[in-house]
Design a protein around this motif. Structure first.
Motif, mmCIF file in Angstrom:
data_model
loop_
_atom_site.group_PDB
_atom_site.id
_atom_site.type_symbol
_atom_site.label_atom_id
_atom_site.label_comp_id
_atom_site.label_asym_id
_atom_site.label_seq_id
_atom_site.Cartn_x
_atom_site.Cartn_y
_atom_site.Cartn_z
ATOM 1 N N LEU A 169 24.229 39.897 13.827
ATOM 2 C CA LEU A 169 24.886 40.611 14.875
ATOM 3 C C LEU A 169 24.098 41.707 15.183
ATOM 4 O O LEU A 169 23.411 42.517 14.579
ATOM 5 N N ARG A 214 25.882 37.077 17.769
ATOM 6 C CA ARG A 214 26.484 37.916 18.645
ATOM 7 C C ARG A 214 26.031 39.115 18.796
ATOM 8 O O ARG A 214 25.024 39.613 18.329
ATOM 9 N N THR A 267 31.539 43.252 23.195
ATOM 10 C CA THR A 267 31.207 42.529 22.254
ATOM 11 C C THR A 267 31.310 40.953 22.511
ATOM 12 O O THR A 267 32.581 40.730 22.907
ATOM 13 N N PRO A 279 29.735 36.585 21.976
ATOM 14 C CA PRO A 279 28.600 35.561 21.394
ATOM 15 C C PRO A 279 27.354 36.153 22.603
ATOM 16 O O PRO A 279 27.651 36.298 23.473
ATOM 17 N N THR A 280 26.010 35.824 22.239
ATOM 18 C CA THR A 280 24.835 36.160 22.631
ATOM 19 C C THR A 280 24.870 35.657 24.118
ATOM 20 O O THR A 280 24.787 36.368 24.923
ATOM 21 N N HIS A 299 35.278 37.591 22.926
ATOM 22 C CA HIS A 299 34.713 38.324 23.805
ATOM 23 C C HIS A 299 35.454 39.543 24.316
ATOM 24 O O HIS A 299 36.685 39.498 24.762
#
Length: 351
Positions: free
Chosen positions: A46, A235, A247, A249-250, A325
């Motif tokens: 993270l 993330r 915030t 997931p990448t 998300h």
């Protein structure tokens, strides 16, 4: 804590009192970190991203008890499958957990003791935790140091040398070997490649990824370099003025940002294509407000071109807009922020 969760941070807050005058009375408060919550799974990476001064390092130091938290909790699952609140444990009970909580420092030049050999630097944590790690003898520790040096791409002969004999990238490899010596479950990496040449950064990042996957280490990466984030993180959490603003997931964050601040960060990534150098960019006006006197409402509203009266008066909640998300913005339903993100993922071939 749910199964598989390594770290569960809930409403973590760290405020520093400001004292002045001859009697050192409190004259204000620096709100460095406010009401931060997130979870980190075993083996997950993270990233905490944001401009300098947003509270990333303060958050990390508070988690590791370099600072005492003002409020909140941080539940950590040990290898014995027991959960402890790191922020509430007495120091004497926290010490046995130190082996499972390690840090990779930003500056490889100041994080290694120049008066110690590499053998002593890496061997010190092995000596302190000899019983738990199963290396009670001096010869056993020497052999373990040789193994660690090979794992990070250095020759075993390096153990006899001092830090000044190595380049920046090699010193960071030594620091990573020291971190791995105690077999940690959680590693906090504070800008681990920012002090290194660009040509060396990829080598260190690939090494960190390889070792993290091999040992199933949970990693909390603090950085302002979004290209590093995309390379190593599962993330991402975006911080601004001590709060998490988004915030996700990448890949979701890079392709579908939900917060204007995230979109501006993505749009600031340099593009190695001369055909688009004159494109319009998202420009942030002003400067980051002082954490001693944060603005009312949304912390980002003084620099946001979309801000309205509601943004100036009411603090938005961190709201879930899709699976995994979350966004702290009143206007996320109305804004189309995919333009900058779509550009960030295009390649010259696509154009």
């Amino acid at each position: 804590m749910r199964p598989g969760i390594l770290l569960d941070v809930r409403n973590l807050t760290k405020h520093f009192p400001v004292r002045s005058g001859p009697f050192q009375r409190q004259s204000g408060t620096v709100r460095a970190v406010t009401d931060v919550s997130f979870q980190l799974s075993e083996g997950e990476s993270l990233s905490l991203v944001g401009e300098s001064g947003c509270g990333k390092t303060t958050l990390a130091r508070t988690l590791l008890r370099g600072y005492e938290a003002t409020a909140g909790s941080a539940w950590f699952r040990t290898e014995e499958d027991k959960a402890f609140d790191l922020l509430k444990l007495p120091r004497r009970r926290l010490k046995p957990l130190r082996r499972q909580l390690q840090m990779i420092f930003q500056d490889p030049y100041s994080s290694l003791n120049p008066r110690m050999t590499v053998q002593q630097i890496i061997g010190e944590p092995l000596r302190i935790h000899a019983g738990e790690l199963g290396v009670p003898t001096r010869e056993g520790r020497r052999e373990r140091v040789r193994e660690l040096l090979l794992q990070v791409g250095l020759r075993p002969e390096a153990a006899r040398r001092y830090p000044h004999a190595f380049s920046g990238g090699e010193r960071q490899r030594i620091g990573i070997a020291r971190t791995l010596a105690t077999r940690p479950r959680l590693v906090v990496a504070d800008e681990p490649v920012s002090a290194l040449d660009v040509s060396v950064q990829a080598q260190i990042l690939n090494l960190m990824l390889e070792l993290q996957n091999r040992y199933r280490i949970g990693m909390l990466l603090l950085t302002h370099n979004l290209m590093v984030v995309r390379h190593v993180s599962d993330r991402v959490a975006v911080m601004y003025l001590g709060r998490i603003m988004e915030t996700a997931p990448t890949e979701t964050l890079f392709t579908s940002p939900g917060h204007p601040y995230t979109a501006a960060l993505l749009d600031a990534i340099p593009r190695p294509d001369p055909r688009v150098r004159n494109r319009s960019r998202i420009k942030l006006g002003g400067v980051v407000p002082s954490p001693r006197n944060p603005p009312s409402g949304c912390p980002f509203h003084p620099r946001c071109v979309h801000a309205r009266d509601r943004c100036r008066n009411d603090l938005p909640e961190l709201e879930q807009i899709a699976s995994g998300h979350q966004v702290r913005c009143h206007l996320w339903r109305e804004l189309d922020l995919n333009g900058a993100a779509a550009f960030s993922r295009r390649t010259p071939v696509d154009q």
